[in-house]
Design a protein around this motif. Sequence first.
Motif, mmCIF file in Angstrom:
data_model
loop_
_atom_site.group_PDB
_atom_site.id
_atom_site.type_symbol
_atom_site.label_atom_id
_atom_site.label_comp_id
_atom_site.label_asym_id
_atom_site.label_seq_id
_atom_site.Cartn_x
_atom_site.Cartn_y
_atom_site.Cartn_z
ATOM 1 N N ALA A 168 0.808 -1.222 0.000
ATOM 2 C CA ALA A 168 0.000 0.000 0.000
ATOM 3 C C ALA A 168 0.841 1.272 0.000
ATOM 4 O O ALA A 168 0.354 2.336 -0.407
ATOM 5 N N GLU A 169 2.075 1.192 0.432
ATOM 6 C CA GLU A 169 2.911 2.391 0.483
ATOM 7 C C GLU A 169 3.390 2.816 -0.902
ATOM 8 O O GLU A 169 3.850 3.941 -1.083
ATOM 9 N N ARG A 170 3.274 1.928 -1.867
ATOM 10 C CA ARG A 170 3.697 2.285 -3.223
ATOM 11 C C ARG A 170 2.687 3.243 -3.854
ATOM 12 O O ARG A 170 1.482 3.098 -3.692
ATOM 13 N N ALA A 171 3.202 4.195 -4.588
ATOM 14 C CA ALA A 171 2.327 5.131 -5.294
ATOM 15 C C ALA A 171 1.706 4.449 -6.505
ATOM 16 O O ALA A 171 2.308 3.560 -7.115
ATOM 17 N N ALA A 172 0.490 4.850 -6.851
ATOM 18 C CA ALA A 172 -0.160 4.315 -8.048
ATOM 19 C C ALA A 172 0.706 4.619 -9.270
ATOM 20 O O ALA A 172 1.413 5.631 -9.322
ATOM 21 N N SER A 173 0.653 3.735 -10.244
ATOM 22 C CA SER A 173 1.490 3.910 -11.427
ATOM 23 C C SER A 173 0.691 3.638 -12.690
ATOM 24 O O SER A 173 -0.303 2.906 -12.679
ATOM 25 N N THR A 174 1.113 4.245 -13.779
ATOM 26 C CA THR A 174 0.496 4.046 -15.092
ATOM 27 C C THR A 174 1.599 3.763 -16.096
ATOM 28 O O THR A 174 2.582 4.507 -16.162
ATOM 29 N N GLU A 175 1.443 2.708 -16.856
ATOM 30 C CA GLU A 175 2.462 2.325 -17.845
ATOM 31 C C GLU A 175 1.855 2.300 -19.237
ATOM 32 O O GLU A 175 0.718 1.863 -19.424
ATOM 33 N N ILE A 176 2.596 2.802 -20.211
ATOM 34 C CA ILE A 176 2.199 2.720 -21.602
ATOM 35 C C ILE A 176 3.197 1.825 -22.326
ATOM 36 O O ILE A 176 4.409 1.883 -22.066
ATOM 37 N N GLU A 177 2.679 0.969 -23.183
ATOM 38 C CA GLU A 177 3.529 0.080 -23.977
ATOM 39 C C GLU A 177 3.079 0.155 -25.424
ATOM 40 O O GLU A 177 1.903 -0.054 -25.725
ATOM 41 N N ILE A 178 4.009 0.462 -26.298
ATOM 42 C CA ILE A 178 3.721 0.565 -27.729
ATOM 43 C C ILE A 178 4.486 -0.535 -28.446
ATOM 44 O O ILE A 178 5.721 -0.559 -28.431
ATOM 45 N N ARG A 179 3.740 -1.462 -29.025
ATOM 46 C CA ARG A 179 4.335 -2.519 -29.847
ATOM 47 C C ARG A 179 3.986 -2.226 -31.302
ATOM 48 O O ARG A 179 2.806 -2.052 -31.627
ATOM 49 N N ALA A 180 4.990 -2.168 -32.155
ATOM 50 C CA ALA A 180 4.737 -1.773 -33.537
ATOM 51 C C ALA A 180 5.719 -2.455 -34.478
ATOM 52 O O ALA A 180 6.831 -2.828 -34.083
ATOM 53 N N SER A 181 5.285 -2.613 -35.710
ATOM 54 C CA SER A 181 6.169 -3.111 -36.756
ATOM 55 C C SER A 181 5.805 -2.410 -38.054
ATOM 56 O O SER A 181 4.671 -1.968 -38.240
ATOM 57 N N TRP A 182 6.795 -2.283 -38.917
ATOM 58 C CA TRP A 182 6.563 -1.652 -40.206
ATOM 59 C C TRP A 182 7.637 -2.101 -41.181
ATOM 60 O O TRP A 182 8.694 -2.627 -40.796
ATOM 61 N N THR A 183 7.379 -1.899 -42.468
ATOM 62 C CA THR A 183 8.326 -2.261 -43.520
ATOM 63 C C THR A 183 9.086 -1.019 -43.961
ATOM 64 O O THR A 183 8.469 -0.055 -44.436
ATOM 65 N N PRO A 184 10.409 -0.985 -43.783
ATOM 66 C CA PRO A 184 11.190 0.160 -44.271
ATOM 67 C C PRO A 184 11.046 0.265 -45.788
ATOM 68 O O PRO A 184 11.237 -0.725 -46.506
ATOM 69 N N ALA A 185 10.708 1.444 -46.262
ATOM 70 C CA ALA A 185 10.444 1.614 -47.690
ATOM 71 C C ALA A 185 11.510 2.419 -48.405
ATOM 72 O O ALA A 185 11.364 2.713 -49.590
ATOM 73 N N ASP A 186 12.588 2.749 -47.683
ATOM 74 C CA ASP A 186 13.573 3.647 -48.276
ATOM 75 C C ASP A 186 15.009 3.166 -48.149
ATOM 76 O O ASP A 186 15.917 3.778 -48.698
ATOM 77 N N GLY A 187 15.249 2.090 -47.404
ATOM 78 C CA GLY A 187 16.611 1.621 -47.213
ATOM 79 C C GLY A 187 17.433 2.471 -46.268
ATOM 80 O O GLY A 187 18.614 2.170 -46.045
ATOM 81 N N ARG A 188 16.840 3.496 -45.658
ATOM 82 C CA ARG A 188 17.558 4.372 -44.720
ATOM 83 C C ARG A 188 17.304 3.878 -43.297
ATOM 84 O O ARG A 188 16.532 4.458 -42.540
ATOM 85 N N PHE A 189 17.985 2.802 -42.958
ATOM 86 C CA PHE A 189 17.753 2.169 -41.663
ATOM 87 C C PHE A 189 18.183 3.059 -40.501
ATOM 88 O O PHE A 189 17.649 2.945 -39.400
ATOM 89 N N ASP A 190 19.151 3.940 -40.746
ATOM 90 C CA ASP A 190 19.565 4.867 -39.706
ATOM 91 C C ASP A 190 18.421 5.779 -39.289
ATOM 92 O O ASP A 190 18.244 6.084 -38.107
ATOM 93 N N ARG A 191 17.610 6.194 -40.239
ATOM 94 C CA ARG A 191 16.489 7.074 -39.936
ATOM 95 C C ARG A 191 15.429 6.351 -39.102
ATOM 96 O O ARG A 191 14.806 6.955 -38.220
ATOM 97 N N HIS A 192 15.235 5.081 -39.378
ATOM 98 C CA HIS A 192 14.248 4.317 -38.622
ATOM 99 C C HIS A 192 14.685 4.137 -37.173
ATOM 100 O O HIS A 192 13.872 4.249 -36.249
ATOM 101 N N LEU A 193 15.970 3.883 -36.966
ATOM 102 C CA LEU A 193 16.479 3.755 -35.603
ATOM 103 C C LEU A 193 16.412 5.089 -34.879
ATOM 104 O O LEU A 193 16.041 5.159 -33.698
ATOM 105 N N ALA A 194 16.755 6.173 -35.573
ATOM 106 C CA ALA A 194 16.698 7.495 -34.956
ATOM 107 C C ALA A 194 15.269 7.849 -34.566
ATOM 108 O O ALA A 194 15.027 8.441 -33.503
ATOM 109 N N ALA A 195 14.314 7.497 -35.422
ATOM 110 C CA ALA A 195 12.907 7.774 -35.113
ATOM 111 C C ALA A 195 12.462 6.984 -33.890
ATOM 112 O O ALA A 195 11.758 7.510 -33.016
ATOM 113 N N TRP A 196 12.866 5.720 -33.814
ATOM 114 C CA TRP A 196 12.488 4.910 -32.657
ATOM 115 C C TRP A 196 13.138 5.446 -31.376
ATOM 116 O O TRP A 196 12.513 5.484 -30.322
#
Length: 216
Positions: free
Chosen positions: A147-175
């Motif tokens: 009971a001493e713990r404060a209430a908490s809220t968690e968000i989880e985003i699971r996603a997948s997509w197909t890279p359409a440009d070959g710029r994998f660096d941009r996809h990692l930077a966006a993530w």
Amino acid sequence: MAAVGGHPAQGGGTGKESAPIEFRNAVEALAGTRLRPEVQLSSAPAPRRLAPFAYALTATVEVDGEELADGRLVLLHDPAGQQAWHGDFRVVTMTRAELEPEMAGDPMLAEVGWAWLTDALQAHGAGYAEPSGTVTHAASHYFGGLAERAASTEIEIRASWTPADGRFDRHLAAWGDLLCICAGLPPAVPAPLSLPDVPSLGGVVPMPARRRPRSH
């Protein structure tokens, strides 16, 4: 700035030298990506049953020694392509962060969470197709011996997509930017107002994250 480390993990027990050149180039692009200093990356075992070749990373967002968000990114490659992907590469991600408890009842939280992802991809110029995923948010209240713990809220985003440009660096930077936004930090680049045929809640102000270390 942080850079990706580690080495490719391939399915089927094959060595790096036997991986297709397209996959090796993609991994090298990820390895050369520079991210925000709050994002701490490390290599991880990659799944072996989703595609013939895979590369995996885990990440945490840390500010002043506190972990505010964490996640995992997997790059899959099937030289023969997969019908569901509409391509031969697929990015699969999981992003998780703890929010302020009052965010749990926000009716737009799921839509905003998905917009964080699409806006980050657009803002970094990462071309993508066939996106899919889920946004889950849950509130936890503690009783009895906890009971001493404060209430908490968690968000989880699971996603997948197909890279359409070959710029994998941009996809990692966006993530990486998505991780920071979920942690309550401002985006590295302004979110676009809109792009044709792409739903967006551009310009959404990041929701405040809980400023304390995550409990595991």
